[in-house]
Design an enzyme around this catalytic site. Sequence first.
Site, PDB file in Angstrom:
ATOM      1  CB  THR A 344      -0.924  -0.001   1.231  1.00 47.18           C
ATOM      2  OG1 THR A 344      -1.681  -1.213   1.231  1.00 47.18           O
ATOM      3  CG2 THR A 344      -1.863   1.181   1.203  1.00 47.18           C
ATOM      4  CB  CYS A 427      -5.905  -5.832   5.006  1.00 51.29           C
ATOM      5  SG  CYS A 427      -5.580  -4.085   5.346  1.00 51.29           S
ATOM      6  CG  HIS A 496       2.029 -11.901   6.954  1.00 54.31           C
ATOM      7  ND1 HIS A 496       1.703 -10.569   7.006  1.00 54.31           N
ATOM      8  CD2 HIS A 496       3.216 -12.012   7.585  1.00 54.31           C
ATOM      9  CE1 HIS A 496       2.659  -9.907   7.638  1.00 54.31           C
ATOM     10  NE2 HIS A 496       3.587 -10.771   7.999  1.00 54.31           N
TER      11      HIS A 496
END
Length: 689
Positions: A344, A427, A496
């Site tokens: 981002t 996110c 992740h």
Amino acid sequence: MEDSEGLDSTSKDVAAAEAVLTVPAQSAEELVAKSIAPVKREYLRPPPVRNGDNKAEEKVVSNDGPSAPILKEKKSKRQLKRERREEQKSALHICPAVAKSGEASSCAYNENCRFSHDLEAFKAQKPDDLDGTCPFLSREGPCPYGLACRFAGTHKDDNGEVANRTINGDNRNNEMNMLIKDVQKLLWKNKMKFPKADAALTLLGLQGNGKKNRTGNNDIADQIVANDSENVNGNGCCTATADSSNNLDCYAQVLEEAKPDEADVADEVRPPKRTKPSVETCPVPPTDAGLILLEKDMDKSCKQSGPETIIENIVEDNDKCLNLHPREKKIIDFRDKLYLAPLTTVGNLPYRRVCKVLGADVTCGEMAMCTNLLQGQASEWALLRRHSSEDFFGVQICGAYPDTVARTVELIEQHCTVDFIDINMGCPIDIVVNKGAGSALLTKPMRMKSVVEASSKTVSTPITFKVRMGYFEGKNRIDSLIANMGDWGGSAITIHGRTRQQRYSKLADWDYIYQCARAAPSNLQVVGNGDVFSYMDWNTHKSDCPELSTCMIARGALVKPWIFTEIKEQRHWDISSGERFNILKDYVRFGLEHWGSDSKGVETTRHFLLEWLSYTCRYVPVGLLDVIPQRINWRPPSYYGRDDLETLMASDSAADWIRISEMLLGKVPSGFTFSPKHKSNAYDRAENG
């Protein structure tokens, strides 16, 4: 008096440096245990003295005028709009058409134009040209910004005179996935049709008025999907089953039965009408970046018995090219490829071009919100743009519900050229999680499944999704779900090695990633993500778990984008400050080509350059370390570089970042302010790690 003050300050610095050297030295092992980078003692220097709080350094404000009050009057939207209109009428905001042609009469809106047409006033107030040449001189035709270009002095025609006239067309001729105005208008008016997404949602029982209908359709859909499963041969290619025609008939029958009762109202059945796509473009043939298209006999697969109306709504025929059958999925291969993560703010198109030059194989655009894309927001569609150098490119979207995501992937496949579509389910940002998207989906496994299934059944473009280990620390979820994720229809999953609650604190749990990779089905590729900062990290993860397809590189590429070169050449690159500065020069050139070479484009490029510099300052050169390689959770102490430029690049002060930007883009305008948008808590807090 000034000389004596300078001598006093110099003597103070020398005394402070001597004081640092007299402090008992800590061993490299002790520093590493405290997550401090073990810089060689001869390069250490005392921390810079700052007035007041550290946050004062993060924001640089011009002293031209009085300080602004703490509480500002909140203005209405009408007031803000009026101020914008008045600002646009100023002489500095010249009409783009007038700036391109150099003639005030060239604007089609004449007196109704929102911008100024006063060329003489614009020339009088225009800032001085920047050093260097116009980034568009290497292309065919004059600069698309004309007189507004900050390098207008380098615009020369064949006679050696300044050229003002420009050609018509978009200056970004090497970029793809532009938002077409007609498509944007349909999205604004909510008149865009999504036949494939609606058909897939109906098949899965995710679109209906009653719970009974959803349950019934879901059972039938599960039976059809089970019968319609594809076989995989030894070469990894998908082959359709023998009874594919019968399954397609059942599929069409389910869609007919799932239609609302509108057919009962209208007794007259309309003849089947072939819909014409709004933009007729042939898909770009894939390159050798690992994308393998499945070749089929389209004539045989398209000859089906049963109602043809639904089939025509699902698969649109294009006279110029042959589209893939809905069941003929593209196959994507991430194995052993260097994958740049979607980042981002900093992971914009110019930054991805820099990473491609330095060796990245796979690139992915910044995360875009599905609702904003469906509303036709130009700023959100800009995140989907692709440069021609990105030969293996995907986009990342984020949504909370199956219908929203399914319609978005259909829209992207129809109007964009991408190799894969990634769905963000990890996110941790509050504004995203509070809407039920991102990491919030980790608490709802059934919705995760519905999102992936609906998306994969809607488009032939490969669907991937990115997750974290779980939502809460100590309550991991992926290991219990990954065995069945192969049936969802996704091509790959990126894990992740942190939970949402951890954000970016502590180190990534690669043992858990290995566990999930070993438990994953053979038709689902697993990509690991977290703390890859050197070629040794890459080699360790690949050797410890051969089941991993590849490793995604995120913050490591922000701090040192040449990590891709290090992995490919299997070496620690002791890069010089001059080489690093040349990388920044390339970024600025790419930024001016992307955002424009006028004043607005220059300042936009400066803003994103400063955001990137807030990460690159964390890099410690290899020649200055007692222990190599550097780990991503190490906090560098204050140190001197091997030259002045390296010392300047090591500063964590926003004022020094602005100095670097002025070396590339000229002086900042009066009243300029900057504060980093992202701050990683894994870097700012000593106890993390």
